[in-house]
Write an enzyme that holds these catalytic residues in place. Structure first.
Site, mmCIF file in Angstrom:
data_model
loop_
_atom_site.group_PDB
_atom_site.id
_atom_site.type_symbol
_atom_site.label_atom_id
_atom_site.label_comp_id
_atom_site.label_asym_id
_atom_site.label_seq_id
_atom_site.Cartn_x
_atom_site.Cartn_y
_atom_site.Cartn_z
ATOM 1 N N LYS A 80 0.849 -1.200 0.000
ATOM 2 C CA LYS A 80 0.000 0.000 0.000
ATOM 3 C C LYS A 80 0.881 1.246 0.000
ATOM 4 O O LYS A 80 1.882 1.306 0.716
ATOM 5 C CB LYS A 80 -0.906 -0.040 1.231
ATOM 6 N N SER A 155 -9.754 2.021 3.018
ATOM 7 C CA SER A 155 -8.918 2.775 2.105
ATOM 8 C C SER A 155 -7.977 1.900 1.283
ATOM 9 O O SER A 155 -7.469 2.324 0.260
ATOM 10 C CB SER A 155 -8.076 3.782 2.888
ATOM 11 N N SER A 179 -9.652 -0.530 7.127
ATOM 12 C CA SER A 179 -9.139 -0.437 5.754
ATOM 13 C C SER A 179 -8.449 -1.679 5.195
ATOM 14 O O SER A 179 -8.124 -1.704 4.010
ATOM 15 C CB SER A 179 -8.186 0.741 5.631
HETATM 16 N N1 GLN Z 1 -13.025 3.817 6.346
HETATM 17 C C1 GLN Z 1 -12.423 4.300 7.554
HETATM 18 C C2 GLN Z 1 -12.161 5.776 7.449
HETATM 19 O O1 GLN Z 1 -12.533 6.341 6.488
HETATM 20 C C3 GLN Z 1 -11.196 3.539 7.877
HETATM 21 C C4 GLN Z 1 -9.988 3.997 7.157
HETATM 22 C C5 GLN Z 1 -8.778 3.206 7.496
HETATM 23 O O2 GLN Z 1 -8.848 2.170 8.153
HETATM 24 N N2 GLN Z 1 -7.641 3.709 7.092
HETATM 25 O O3 GLN Z 1 -11.606 6.367 8.309
#
Ligand code: GLN
Length: 501
Positions: A80, A155, A179
């Protein structure tokens, strides 16, 4: 089965060890697959053909010389784009860091390199890991390989899609509120958020430091465990790193035995807001586990209903502080304010942050700055921290009754691209089942359990801190039951992608 991109990481490792393939061959096949399907999937922000093949050739040479090598040596991996790399850009999906090259490797990346794993490239993500769909990437969205008109989760949608599309056997993700697990759920891959402190955060560009954790993305539970073992362990460069050995995750993944295991179904997660098809798949998973000898009980975690509210105060507060370093002075984008002669540092900073950050990032910085402002601090941040303690206590009480907890990973299957983009709150609601683990620091796994409307559904297990092995044991058992039911591995059910090159 001769297509090397269809092999699991464990199968690739075995084939490399017995000399039936070389790492150069395996790596080249994956690079070719990337070239063939990326037009459709767009999982990668940077592909490193040259670097990956150089590592592969080096591993092949060392193997031929009889050198003892780590188990995953020669098995390619995608990373990532939030983990720093000295030989590839690190953008975090943001214009702010376009073209930026880190002067140091993240510890996780150093560990992949030390294990001899060719790095195929860096994967797409919501900007600074903020989102659940990868649509907040400044470089355009990634598509879900199961249906390219739909989101791959976020994400870490790039890492999940790369693995689901057979572009990489393994990938590294990061999970601040879900994420790794939610993209895993909606792309039919396995994703693990380790115990907080179990994997080094050194070189992981921080979103919310008290919640962020890197973890493995794979197509099987065993593959995830093999990668977890490589990534995990103590790092003196990360003050929150646990000075403890990596839990016996590989052994647990090979065991996969739930007889006598007490599984607690979280009453607060799975009712209203969860699609009927998701609930049906989850319940079928529970029935299979019960038939395999698990004891299923219902457990209440009353504070979990406040998880999203607490997260959306704690996380933005940390975001507002962590992202203050992008000030156009030290590194990153610098934009001159329009129509201003001889601008002040503050004007340059404002113009750069305005141009460099997307809407979602700005929204969270503003929210966090407000929550931390004097006069509001106790009412917002202070209360959220109290809820965080209550959630941790719910977990403690639950784990006195059961070995692992279970819930659907995500309330819905993958939705059409664009559908929730103008509705941040409905996007935030997607994290209802994943956030509690981040707030409490406990580990979680998402394992594919079935299809609803032809799209993957994920089953989440949660375990006490440092008992990550329990996730792999339970996850491997569920995976075997699903494979037996379907007559083939879950990933093999994905529709063929159109080859565009
Ligand atoms: N979807 C969650 C957010 O928008 C988690 C994001 C993540 O785990 N980086 O914060």
């Amino acid at each position: 089965m001769s297509d090397l991109t269809r092999f699991t990481a464990a199968e690739i490792a075995a084939a490399l060890a017995d000399g039936s393939v070389t790492s150069v061959e395996v790596t080249r096949r994956h690079l070719d697959r990337i070239a063939a399907v990326e037009g459709d999937v767009r999982a990668f922000l940077h592909v490193d053909r040259h670097g990956a093949l150089a590592t592969a050739a080096d591993v092949d040479r060392r193997r031929a010389a009889g050198e003892p090598l780590p188990e995953l040596a020669g098995v390619p991996v995608a990373v990532k784009d939030v983990l720093t790399t000295v030989d590839l850009p690190t953008t975090c999906g943001s214009k702010m860091l376009e073209g930026w090259i880190s002067p140091y490797d993240a510890t996780v990346v150093s560990k992949l390199k030390a294990a001899g794993m060719p790095i195929l490239g860096k994967t797409n993500m919501d900007e600074f890991a903020m989102g659940s769909s990868t649509e907040h990437s400044a470089y355009g969205p990634t598509r879900n390989p199961w249906d390219t008109t739909r989101i791959p989760g976020g994400s870490g949608g790039g890492s999940a899609a790369a693995v689901a599309a057979f572009e990489a056997p393994l990938a590294v993700g990061t999970d601040t509120g879900g994420s790794i697990r939610q993209p895993g759920a909606v792309t039919g891959t396995v994703g693990v958020k380790p115990t907080y402190g179990g994997v080094s955060r050194y070189g992981l560009v921080a979103m919310a430091s008290s919640l962020d954790q890197a973890g493995p993305v794979a197509r099987t539970v065993l593959d995830a465990a093999l990668l977890h073992e490589v990534m995990g362990g103590h790092d003196p460069r990360d003050s929150t790193s646990l000075d403890m050995p990596v839990p016996p995750v590989v052994e647990a993944a090979r065991r996969g035995d739930v007889s006598g295991l007490r599984i607690g179904v979280i009453s607060e997660l799975g009712g209203e807001g969860f699609q009927p098809g998701v609930r049906r798949c989850f319940e079928e998973g529970l029935e299979m586990l019960a038939r395999a000898g698990a004891e299923i009980v219902e457990v209440s975690c009353p504070s979990f209903v406040h998880g999203i509210a607490a997260y959306y105060l704690v996380m933005p507060s940390e975001v507002s502080s962590n992202l203050a370093k992008f000030d156009a002075m030290r590194y990153g984008l610098r934009v001159a304010p329009e129509g201003v002669d001889d601008p002040s540092a503050e004007q340059v900073m404002a113009a750069s942050r305005d141009a460099g950050f997307g809407d979602e990032v700005k929204r969270r910085i503003i929210l966090g700055t407000y929550a931390l402002s004097s006069g509001y601090y106790d009412a917002y941040y202070g209360s959220a921290q109290k809820v965080r303690t209550l959630i941790a206590r719910d977990f403690e009480a639950a784990f006195e009754q059961v070995d692992v907890l279970a819930s659907p990973t995500s309330p819905t299957v993958a939705w059409p691209l664009g559908e929730k983009l103008d509705d941040p709150l409905s996007m935030y609601a997607q994290d209802v089942a994943t956030i509690p683990a981040n707030l409490a620091g406990v580990p979680g796994i998402s394992v594919p359990v079935g299809l609803s409307e032809g799209l993957p559904v994920g089953f989440q297990f949660l375990a006490p801190a440092m008992a990550d092995d329990r996730l792999y044991n339970a996850g491997a058992a569920l995976e075997r039951l699903v494979t037996e039911r379907d007559g083939r591995p879950f990933a093999a059910q994905a529709p063929e992608l159109e080859v565009t090159r």
